[in-house]
Design a protein around this motif. Structure first.
Motif, PDB file in Angstrom:
ATOM      1  N   TYR A  23      54.048 -61.824  40.131  1.00 48.47           N
ATOM      2  CA  TYR A  23      55.395 -62.316  39.870  1.00 48.47           C
ATOM      3  C   TYR A  23      56.101 -61.570  38.750  1.00 48.47           C
ATOM      4  O   TYR A  23      57.318 -61.645  38.625  1.00 48.47           O
ATOM      5  CB  TYR A  23      55.348 -63.811  39.536  1.00 48.47           C
ATOM      6  N   SER A  24      55.354 -60.883  37.907  1.00 47.57           N
ATOM      7  CA  SER A  24      56.008 -60.171  36.803  1.00 47.57           C
ATOM      8  C   SER A  24      55.247 -58.894  36.463  1.00 47.57           C
ATOM      9  O   SER A  24      54.771 -58.720  35.351  1.00 47.57           O
ATOM     10  CB  SER A  24      56.109 -61.068  35.567  1.00 47.57           C
ATOM     11  N   PRO A  25      55.101 -57.983  37.442  1.00 52.41           N
ATOM     12  CA  PRO A  25      54.396 -56.730  37.160  1.00 52.41           C
ATOM     13  C   PRO A  25      55.236 -55.820  36.279  1.00 52.41           C
ATOM     14  O   PRO A  25      56.472 -55.874  36.290  1.00 52.41           O
ATOM     15  CB  PRO A  25      54.202 -56.127  38.554  1.00 52.41           C
ATOM     16  N   SER A  26      54.562 -54.978  35.507  1.00 49.90           N
ATOM     17  CA  SER A  26      55.245 -54.035  34.626  1.00 49.90           C
ATOM     18  C   SER A  26      54.486 -52.722  34.589  1.00 49.90           C
ATOM     19  O   SER A  26      53.263 -52.699  34.726  1.00 49.90           O
ATOM     20  CB  SER A  26      55.333 -54.582  33.196  1.00 49.90           C
ATOM     21  N   TRP A  27      55.223 -51.655  34.381  1.00 50.42           N
ATOM     22  CA  TRP A  27      54.608 -50.360  34.120  1.00 50.42           C
ATOM     23  C   TRP A  27      54.326 -50.264  32.627  1.00 50.42           C
ATOM     24  O   TRP A  27      55.229 -50.410  31.807  1.00 50.42           O
ATOM     25  CB  TRP A  27      55.533 -49.234  34.568  1.00 50.42           C
ATOM     26  N   MET A  28      53.073 -50.030  32.284  1.00 49.61           N
ATOM     27  CA  MET A  28      52.648 -50.026  30.892  1.00 49.61           C
ATOM     28  C   MET A  28      52.184 -48.635  30.486  1.00 49.61           C
ATOM     29  O   MET A  28      51.444 -47.978  31.223  1.00 49.61           O
ATOM     30  CB  MET A  28      51.498 -51.015  30.693  1.00 49.61           C
ATOM     31  N   ALA A  29      52.608 -48.200  29.310  1.00 51.31           N
ATOM     32  CA  ALA A  29      52.132 -46.942  28.742  1.00 51.31           C
ATOM     33  C   ALA A  29      51.015 -47.239  27.752  1.00 51.31           C
ATOM     34  O   ALA A  29      51.052 -48.256  27.057  1.00 51.31           O
ATOM     35  CB  ALA A  29      53.272 -46.221  28.039  1.00 51.31           C
ATOM     36  N   PRO A  30      50.011 -46.373  27.652  1.00 47.74           N
ATOM     37  CA  PRO A  30      48.957 -46.593  26.659  1.00 47.74           C
ATOM     38  C   PRO A  30      49.491 -46.700  25.233  1.00 47.74           C
ATOM     39  O   PRO A  30      48.977 -47.458  24.426  1.00 47.74           O
ATOM     40  CB  PRO A  30      48.052 -45.370  26.826  1.00 47.74           C
ATOM     41  N   LEU A  31      50.543 -45.926  24.936  1.00 54.13           N
ATOM     42  CA  LEU A  31      51.160 -45.974  23.613  1.00 54.13           C
ATOM     43  C   LEU A  31      52.655 -45.761  23.779  1.00 54.13           C
ATOM     44  O   LEU A  31      53.079 -44.867  24.525  1.00 54.13           O
ATOM     45  CB  LEU A  31      50.572 -44.893  22.698  1.00 54.13           C
ATOM     46  N   GLU A  32      53.427 -46.581  23.110  1.00 49.58           N
ATOM     47  CA  GLU A  32      54.877 -46.519  23.282  1.00 49.58           C
ATOM     48  C   GLU A  32      55.579 -46.743  21.952  1.00 49.58           C
ATOM     49  O   GLU A  32      55.169 -47.580  21.149  1.00 49.58           O
ATOM     50  CB  GLU A  32      55.311 -47.583  24.286  1.00 49.58           C
ATOM     51  N   ILE A  33      56.633 -45.977  21.738  1.00 46.49           N
ATOM     52  CA  ILE A  33      57.502 -46.143  20.569  1.00 46.49           C
ATOM     53  C   ILE A  33      58.897 -46.446  21.089  1.00 46.49           C
ATOM     54  O   ILE A  33      59.419 -45.717  21.937  1.00 46.49           O
ATOM     55  CB  ILE A  33      57.538 -44.868  19.710  1.00 46.49           C
ATOM     56  N   THR A  34      59.495 -47.513  20.595  1.00 50.34           N
ATOM     57  CA  THR A  34      60.851 -47.877  20.994  1.00 50.34           C
ATOM     58  C   THR A  34      61.684 -48.082  19.740  1.00 50.34           C
ATOM     59  O   THR A  34      61.270 -48.802  18.834  1.00 50.34           O
ATOM     60  CB  THR A  34      60.861 -49.159  21.844  1.00 50.34           C
TER      61      THR A  34
END
Length: 219
Positions: free
Chosen positions: A107-118
């Motif tokens: 119901y709420s899948p997401s693409w995830m990065a091992p490391l992320e800066i926002t």
């Protein structure tokens, strides 16, 4: 309304800013279609010519993970369906390191990065605004969200370590920017990654200087 999908979506809005733009709501019955894998819509040259708020990164590679994604998202206001998307989106620039993976429940899948800066403009993500959103999510009976906030200092910049349901985010406020660092199954020490941040105009190996204090500017 199903509690788990809404809860997962809310947590991504707090701790995984890149994927907040993908979240479009909560569902009661059939799960939504799989979200498309994010692609870069910006180049390093774009990032280095950007002057609306300071940007930070970890170089072209970090701890064996290449820079795989650079995204720029401009803020949009709430526009009600059916003519609009029905939600506001924040202003940000994000960098992803390592290969993205699709995760989460149907119901709420997401693409995830091992490391992320926002990085957001400070005026849209001040410490007070962040804590207010966290309290609002915690008070929502549909979410069952529990979190812990700890103060941290990174090279002179004040910030928070936010831990919620096994995930951890570091948020820092420096200059006109709010910088969020997220780790997902990479094994990278998050505090070290935050310590290693440097301005986008510089390359790996640059001297790590103290981070300036936050400045209050209007959006």
């Amino acid at each position: 309304m199903a509690a788990a999908p809404c809860r997962n979506a809310a947590f991504r809005l707090i701790a995984l800013p890149l994927f907040a733009a993908i979240v479009s709501g909560c569902w009661e019955n059939d799960p939504p279609p799989q979200p498309p894998k994010p692609e870069s819509n910006w180049t390093l040259d774009d990032a280095r010519s950007f002057d609306q708020f300071p940007l930070y990164w970890l170089g072209a590679n970090y701890e064996g993970m290449p820079l795989t994604l650079i995204r720029r998202r401009q803020a949009t206001s709430y526009t009600p369906p059916p003519t609009g998307r029905g939600m506001a989106t924040p202003d940000y620039v994000s960098y992803s390191y390592g290969e993205l993976s699709l995760t989460g429940d149907p119901y709420s899948p997401s693409w995830m990065a091992p490391l992320e800066i926002t990085i957001y403009p400070y005026c849209e993500n001040s410490p007070e605004q962040l804590l207010s959103r966290l309290r609002n999510f915690e008070d929502d009976p549909n979410l069952d969200l529990h979190y812990e906030v700890t103060n941290i200092e990174i090279r002179g910049a004040d910030g928070y370590i936010i831990q919620a349901d096994g995930s951890k985010t570091i948020s820092l406020w420096t200059g006109a920017s709010a910088v969020f660092v997220n780790e997902w199954k990479s094994g990278v020490e998050l505090e070290k990654a935050a310590q290693d941040l440097f301005p986008i105009a510089e390359d790996s190996g640059a001297e790590l200087k103290p981070l300036p204090p936050p400045t209050s500017t209007e959006c």
